[in-house]
Design an enzyme around this catalytic site. Structure first.
Site, short mmCIF file in Angstrom:
data_model
loop_
_atom_site.label_atom_id
_atom_site.label_comp_id
_atom_site.label_asym_id
_atom_site.label_seq_id
_atom_site.Cartn_x
_atom_site.Cartn_y
_atom_site.Cartn_z
N GLU A 212 17.17 28.07 137.24
CA GLU A 212 16.10 28.13 138.23
C GLU A 212 16.47 28.81 139.55
OE1 GLU A 212 13.01 27.22 137.59
OE2 GLU A 212 13.51 26.56 135.56
N SER A 489 -4.14 -36.10 125.07
CA SER A 489 -3.03 -37.06 125.06
C SER A 489 -1.77 -36.58 125.77
CB SER A 489 -2.68 -37.42 123.60
OG SER A 489 -3.76 -38.08 122.99
#
Length: 726
Positions: A212, A489
């Site tokens: 690049e 319960s």
């Protein structure tokens, strides 16, 4: 005559002289006018030039000051608002610990360690018989930095026998890095993983510059030769085929400018690039570029920076990428959409191979490296690499705990590292158990059933896992936190704990005979046992492990409903509870998380500690900002609680949860089933020596699930325990 001619001649001379002079004057005047116009033109041009130059210089100075301030604000401060990173608990390994090689390998795979024949770099492991060799990664923990090291862990019969480091020294304890669960970001905060320059592999940087910007370390932010070369190539082609921008210019565009194509934008880009190059080091700018560059799209979120892209494409940190993976990532930088390896694999592969050829031609890799690298496929991770760890249920709880426990000044900081108690193995097991368990229950009783599960650590009072429904990735209604349903319960242990605290003994007798109660308005209530039978008289212990309703109501009325409510509050229930007799049979409504909190002190010999998930929070610079308070409060007598938990063990061997004997042979648990009126809600809370597991099964429309606690929620618990102990 002669005299006359003379006179005439004189006259003629006298007449011609003024005309000549006039012509000369006109000519001189004309020349003078031309000279004057030329001078004025030159003067105008000169004036225009120096004024324009002065204006241009002034503009450049003003623009330079403006751009300079923008650059300073961006690069001298926090360049990005980074998302908070959420980590699971780290796996700690000690000699004599119950841990099988398979369980360790499962954890390593979650952390994306690679199985290899010979371990020679971080992020790898190998297995040979009863020995697992790991090359541990470095990690900065809240209590200090741990470096990479090769560890050899030997097992015998599912127990850790010994741990040795690379020098052959025996170790008493080692810790692996925690799994990154998620990153908290929004539409205003881009998802990003910051990678400092020193942690970026040299090969990656060399390859990037090769492809690049080869003169990056030699130009001053812009490259005139590159611009001219690009202009010539583009002119010959008749369209744009090559750009002349340096990496510094690309950084300037990404940080400060739009994607607009215009001369004015190019001018700004070049000017900012020159200023940045003057003010900052090349390494600093390259670090900023590599953490800013766009590399992919993950749903609605962009993937910015090589740190996040490495995780997105390969599910591993940037410093563990192989040569061909580095080449592919550099190839993608050229055009993330055009070279998208998932959409355009052939195009991406061709570009990657070009990068590899350039690498070997320029001596960055040798021919053998090139031969192996170019023969490998793209080797991408799963498409959902960035999303597979996130679970909306615990993220929802995390947000609530952050708001409740952590100061706003800490919450708002950028780049926080949040360390939690989430156990990724337990979370995975819980998700599987909810899905598998509901599928099994559906076969027997088809219905639109949903489930939830909360798993907590008994001793530390920490959340290990949380599941809010059949679809574990659904981010809507969180049943684990917000589904307030009657608990049936499950409330009974609070009644019996109240009695044991008051001096009742397990062998004391309770009446099990038909009773009728009236409230203040004269309404009658006649409770029954589930089997519609009466036993005359039963012990306190039998009444609890068989979950008998009538003896429990009698006991609750004797110890006092107000005292039962006090016990529930001491167990951690914060809601206001009305003193109705039906309370002792579970008319109170709670969420699965609140139930888990209620059972926590029961499993820790009466010590109360609020269930939490956040252990610590560290700033991105490493400063410890928050540490969980681990203090506990003794709220119940250990004798009473031990009597209660011994009886809850009988629930799973002789009582309502005895099906666990054949569902999970060889495993021992304590627990309590819960069933509500018309079989609308199915509950089970079970615990072993390490964890408390709270499960709920029911329907969102509140219609009957037609399930008891043992035929619904207990099945999910059983599935989780099978996963855990395999």
């Amino acid at each position: 005559m002669p005299q006359i001619k003379k006179t005439v001649t004189k006259k003629n001379t006298i007449k011609k002289t003024p005309a000549k002079k006039s012509a000369k004057k006109r000519k001189n005047a004309k020349n003078t006018t031309k000279a004057s116009i030329g001078q004025r033109l030159l003067s105008f041009i000169w004036g225009f030039f120096w004024k324009s130059t002065l204006a241009f210089v002034a503009f450049m100075v003003i623009a330079g000051i403006y751009f300079d301030k923008k650059i300073e604000r961006k690069l001298d401060g926090s360049t990005w608002t980074l998302p908070a990173q959420i980590y699971a608990r780290p796996l700690t390994i000690e000699p004599l610990q119950l841990l099988s090689p398979n369980a360790l390998i499962s954890e390593l795979k979650m952390l994306n360690y690679r199985p290899v024949r010979v371990v020679n770099s971080a992020g790898q492991f190998s297995v040979k018989g009863e020995r697992v060799t790991i090359y541990r990664r470095t990690f900065d923990f809240p209590d200090g930095f741990i470096g990479k090291d090769k560890l050899a862990i030997t097992f015998t019969k599912g127990i850790v026998k010994s741990i040795k480091n690379s020098q052959g020294q025996l170790l008493e304890r080692v810790k692996l890095e925690p799994l990154l669960l998620s990153r908290l970001h929004s539409d205003q905060i881009e998802d990003r993983v910051f990678v400092p320059f020193e942690r970026i592999p040299d090969l990656f940087i060399d390859t990037l510059l090769l492809m690049e910007d080869r003169n990056y370390y030699h130009h001053q932010g812009i490259s005139p030769l590159a611009i001219v070369r690009a202009f010539i190539v583009n002119f010959k082609a008749g369209y744009t085929v090559q750009g002349g921008s340096t990496l510094t210019q690309q950084l300037a565009k990404n940080l400060f400018l739009t994607q607009e194509r215009s001369l004015w934008r190019k001018f700004q880009e070049a000017y900012i690039a020159v200023l940045m190059d003057y003010k900052y080091s090349k390494d600093k700018l390259l670090e900023a570029y590599l953490n800013e560059v766009y590399l992919a799209q993950n749903g609605k979120s962009g993937v910015y920076g090589i740190g996040l892209a490495s995780d997105f494409y390969f599910a591993r940190p940037i410093n563990e990428l192989r040569i061909e993976q580095i080449a592919l990532l550099v190839a993608i930088i050229k055009g993330p959409s055009y070279y998208n390896p998932r959409r355009n694999p052939e195009r991406a592969l061709a570009r990657r191979d070009l990068v590899l050829r350039m690498m070997v031609e320029k001596g960055l890799i040798n021919s053998n490296d090139y031969k192996y690298a170019v023969s490998d496929p793209l080797s991408l991770s799963d498409r959902t690499a960035l999303n597979h760890r996130a679970n909306p249920a615990f993220i929802s709880f995390l947000h609530r705990e952050l708001k409740r426990q952590v100061p706003a000044a800490v919450r708002k900081q950028s780049g926080l590292h949040i360390f939690t108690s989430i156990d990724p193995v337990a979370q995975q097991g819980a998700e599987f158990a909810v899905q598998k368990g509901l599928a099994l229950v559906d076969k027997k009783q088809p219905a639109s059933l949903q489930g939830a599960m909360v798993i907590s650590d008994r001793e530390a009072a920490e959340l290990r896992a949380i599941v809010s429904g059949r679809d574990v990735k659904f981010s809507g209604f969180n049943r684990a936190l917000d589904a307030n349903r009657p608990i049936g319960s499950l409330v009974k242990p609070a009644v019996y704990l109240t009695a044991l605290e008051q001096g009742y003994q397990l062998q004391d007798k309770l009446d099990d005979k038909q009773i009728v109660l009236k409230n203040s308005t004269g309404q009658r209530w006649q409770p029954n046992n589930y089997d519609r039978k009466f036993r005359g008289s039963v012990s306190v212990e039998e009444a609890l492990y068989k979950s008998l309703n009538v003896p429990t109501v009698n006991l609750g009325m004797k110890v006092g409903l107000g005292n039962v409510i006090d016990t529930l509050h001491k167990l951690g229930i914060q809601e206001k509870i009305k003193a109705y007799p039906s309370l002792v049979l579970g008319s109170v409504s709670l969420s699965p998380f609140e139930v888990a909190q209620m059972y926590q002190p029961i499993t820790t010999q009466g010590r109360y500690q609020p269930l939490q998930m956040i252990r610590s929070i560290v700033a991105k610079e490493g400063e410890l900002l928050y540490q969980r308070d681990q203090s506990s409060e003794q709220r119940f007598s250990t004798v009473a609680v031990n009597q209660l938990t011994n009886t809850l063990s009988k629930v799973t061997s002789e009582g309502t949860a005895r099906s666990l004997r054949w569902r999970n042979p060889g495993q021992s648990f304590a627990g309590k089933t819960g069933t509500t009126n018309n079989l609308k809600d199915s509950w089970f809370v079970g615990f072993d020596s390490e964890e408390v597991v709270t499960t709920w099964v029911g329907r969102d429309d509140n219609k009957s699930a037609e399930l008891t606690g043992s035929s619904g929620a207990l099945v999910l618990f059983s599935q989780y325990m099978k996963q855990k102990n395999n």
